[in-house]
Design a protein around this motif. Structure first.
Motif, short mmCIF file in Angstrom:
data_model
loop_
_atom_site.label_atom_id
_atom_site.label_comp_id
_atom_site.label_asym_id
_atom_site.label_seq_id
_atom_site.Cartn_x
_atom_site.Cartn_y
_atom_site.Cartn_z
N ASP B 102 0.83 -1.19 0.00
CA ASP B 102 0.00 0.00 0.00
C ASP B 102 0.88 1.25 0.00
N LEU B 103 0.98 1.89 -1.14
CA LEU B 103 1.84 3.07 -1.25
C LEU B 103 1.28 4.28 -0.51
N SER B 104 0.03 4.18 -0.09
CA SER B 104 -0.53 5.34 0.62
C SER B 104 0.16 5.54 1.98
N GLN B 105 0.93 4.53 2.40
CA GLN B 105 1.72 4.68 3.64
C GLN B 105 2.66 5.88 3.57
N LEU B 106 3.04 6.23 2.35
CA LEU B 106 3.98 7.34 2.18
C LEU B 106 3.33 8.71 2.38
N ASP B 107 2.01 8.72 2.31
CA ASP B 107 1.31 10.01 2.31
C ASP B 107 1.59 10.85 3.56
N ASP B 108 1.82 10.14 4.68
CA ASP B 108 2.03 10.87 5.93
C ASP B 108 3.38 11.57 6.01
N TYR B 109 4.30 11.18 5.14
CA TYR B 109 5.65 11.74 5.27
C TYR B 109 5.81 13.09 4.58
N MET B 110 6.88 13.76 4.93
CA MET B 110 7.11 15.13 4.45
C MET B 110 7.62 15.15 3.00
N ASP B 111 7.27 16.20 2.29
CA ASP B 111 7.94 16.44 1.01
C ASP B 111 9.23 17.21 1.30
#
Lengths: 418, 120
Positions: B102-111
């Motif tokens: 699930d790539l949405s796990q990355l959504d919480d991280y900062m750009d």
């Protein structure tokens, strides 16, 4: 990232914090959790960490400052620990060691050397003018209260002690030696160390007289217009000098040395890896109030004249245990340890006789990566029966038993000018 | 590229795997890296597992798994030459690649902009 000390919420920046707790001392004062840097009642809480006369210069040179033994000291400069280490071995490094204690012992009434021998198990009376040697203060249990250098400067002795222990050391000397011997702690002199194979040529550029000195010689030498007390010694395993310089002239002298292409400023980080590779003890870690000089593999520092059957046998604190161990050997010994893999074995790593089971037989007291060795190096205590070179032990790192070999120290050959 | 508060960077590859390394800021703060221990390929990881051990001249640190997934590749070059982590932390000195459900796990991280602000 998280480190292995159980702290949470930390960033890599906090790794520097380890240097704040490195210098524990055996003065018997409980510093409380996390309060290992030394602040005794007489030092008061009135100000924060002290600064050496070179503080502003450290900042100007980009030094990363940390608190060490109650002083703001540079742990590294922009060059970084690894390159600073290598630079010192290849050329020359300039260290600010002004936090260390400088003490003069002088007497018109008695022989200060004879009096000082009541505190240390070494031959001070036999130390010729213009020479220095390594010594240690012992306690009644035969443990080491601090290690030190003592020089015979003609009409007085000059003693250099560790920063974290200096107040306790001065108190010990005053209690034992005054009023017959005057104990004078010098607060107005800085202490610089210039270490490495290029040190001789660099310092001889300021005064050629230093070229004639050999290892452990001391002399009064004019450098950058100031009267300096120079010894040909140091704590890196390299040839070099330690220079006691009047505070007011310290920055000028440091700048004159740094002006040389071969000289770079070196912080505490590289000082630690250099002395570790050289097999030299860090007080409070490799030796302390519970380890005897024999256990600490420092028997070489106790001359015959102070041993059993010597002309001045004993007569120092803990002589019973120390003289006995010199004859019968000690139950445990400080040894060099060469991990067989790449993983550093740091202070506190437990050592086992076998790959499985059993209780630990010893522990690592100092360890890390040896930049000159190109591999991890360590030292620690093991039972005498396991102290022979080539004995294979196992250090437990992150739950795994990793092979480590007992070896002779130093890890890198000493490069002294004998 | 995404960034964690633990100073890791994460980059999604064309095949959907996520490459993980540490930031330049982290490498600089750590100092000279002298030892890296990587997980075995095939290891199933959960977020916050200690997956990598990294030691600098100063201290040992763990790299925590930023995602749930499976390790599909590790960068042995940094085991052989730990100093590469200082030389090129956001390039050649990546640590491992993870296959995630699930790539949405990355959504919480900062750009990148948020991370720059984070390290101030």
């Amino acid at each position: 990232m998280t480190d292995h000390t159980g702290k949470t919420d930390k960033t890599a920046t906090d790794d520097l914090a380890q240097y704040e707790v490195q210098d524990v001392c055996g003065c018997g004062v409980d510093h409380g959790p996390g309060g290992h840097h030394h602040r005794h009642a007489d030092e008061a809480e009135e100000q924060g960490p002290k600064r050496t006369p070179l503080y502003d210069l450290h900042l100007e040179l980009g030094g990363k400052m940390v608190e060490f033994a109650g002083y703001q000291m540079p742990v590294q400069y922009p060059m970084g620990v690894l390159k600073e280490h290598q630079h010192t071995r290849a050329r020359a490094g300039l260290f600010d060691v002004s936090h260390m204690g400088q003490v003069i012992l002088q007497s018109r009434k008695v022989d200060a050397a004879e009096a000082f021998e009541r505190l240390v198990p070494v031959d001070v009376m036999g130390l010729k003018a213009g020479r220095q040697r390594y010594a240690m203060f012992t306690n009644d249990d035969g443990g080491i209260e601090d290690d030190l250098m003592v020089a015979n400067r003609g009409d007085h002795l000059f003693v250099v002690v560790n920063a974290a222990c200096k107040d306790a050391d001065v108190a010990r000397m005053r209690a034992a030696l005054e009023p017959d011997v005057i104990v004078r702690q010098l607060d107005s002199r800085a202490l610089l160390a210039l270490q490495g194979p290029a040190a001789v040529d660099v310092l001889a550029g300021l005064n050629p007289a230093v070229r004639e000195m050999t290892f452990m010689d001391v002399a009064t030498v004019e450098l950058a217009g100031a009267e300096c007390w120079v010894s040909r010694s140091g704590y890196t395993g390299e040839d070099g000098y330690e220079i006691s310089v009047p505070e007011a002239a310290a920055v000028d002298l440091a700048r004159a040395l740094l002006a040389h292409d071969d000289v770079a400023p070196i912080g505490l980080g590289a000082r630690d890896s250099l002395r570790l590779e050289a097999g030299l003890c860090l007080y409070g870690h490799d030796i302390d109030a519970t380890t005897s000089p024999v256990e600490g593999a420092l028997s070489w520092a106790i001359q015959k004249v102070r041993r059993a059957d010597g002309a001045r046998a004993g007569g120092f604190p803990g002589a019973d245990r120390i003289l006995r161990e010199l004859v019968e050997a000690a139950p445990r010994m400080r040894v060099g340890l060469l991990p067989e893999g790449r993983a550093p074995m740091r202070e506190g790593v437990e050592l086992f006789a076998a790959e499985e089971g059993a209780t630990p037989v010893g522990h690592v007291t100092s360890g890390g990566f040896g930049p000159t060795v190109g591999a991890p190096v360590a030292m620690g205590y093991v039972p005498a029966a396991l102290a022979a070179p080539d004995t294979v032990l196992y250090g437990e790192v992150r739950g795994k038993r990793l092979a480590v070999k007992v070896v002779k120290m130093p890890f890198t050959p000493a490069n002294f000018k004998r | 590229m995404k960034f964690t508060e633990e100073h890791e960077w994460l980059r999604v590859e064309d095949d959907g795997t996520v490459v993980v390394g540490i930031t330049e800021h982290a490498a600089e703060q750590l100092g000279d890296v002298v030892f890296v221990e990587l997980p075995d390929v095939g290891t199933v990881i959960s977020k916050d597992d200690e997956v990598v051990v990294i030691e600098s001249v100063k201290a040992a640190s763990d790299i925590l798994a930023p995602l749930d997934g499976e390790i599909v590749e590790v960068n042995e070059i940094i085991v052989e030459e730990p100093g590469k982590v200082n030389d090129d932390p956001e390039g050649d000195a990546w640590f491992f690649k993870v296959k995630v459900e699930d790539l949405s796990q990355l959504d919480d991280y900062m750009d990148e902009a948020a991370y720059k602000k984070f390290i101030g």
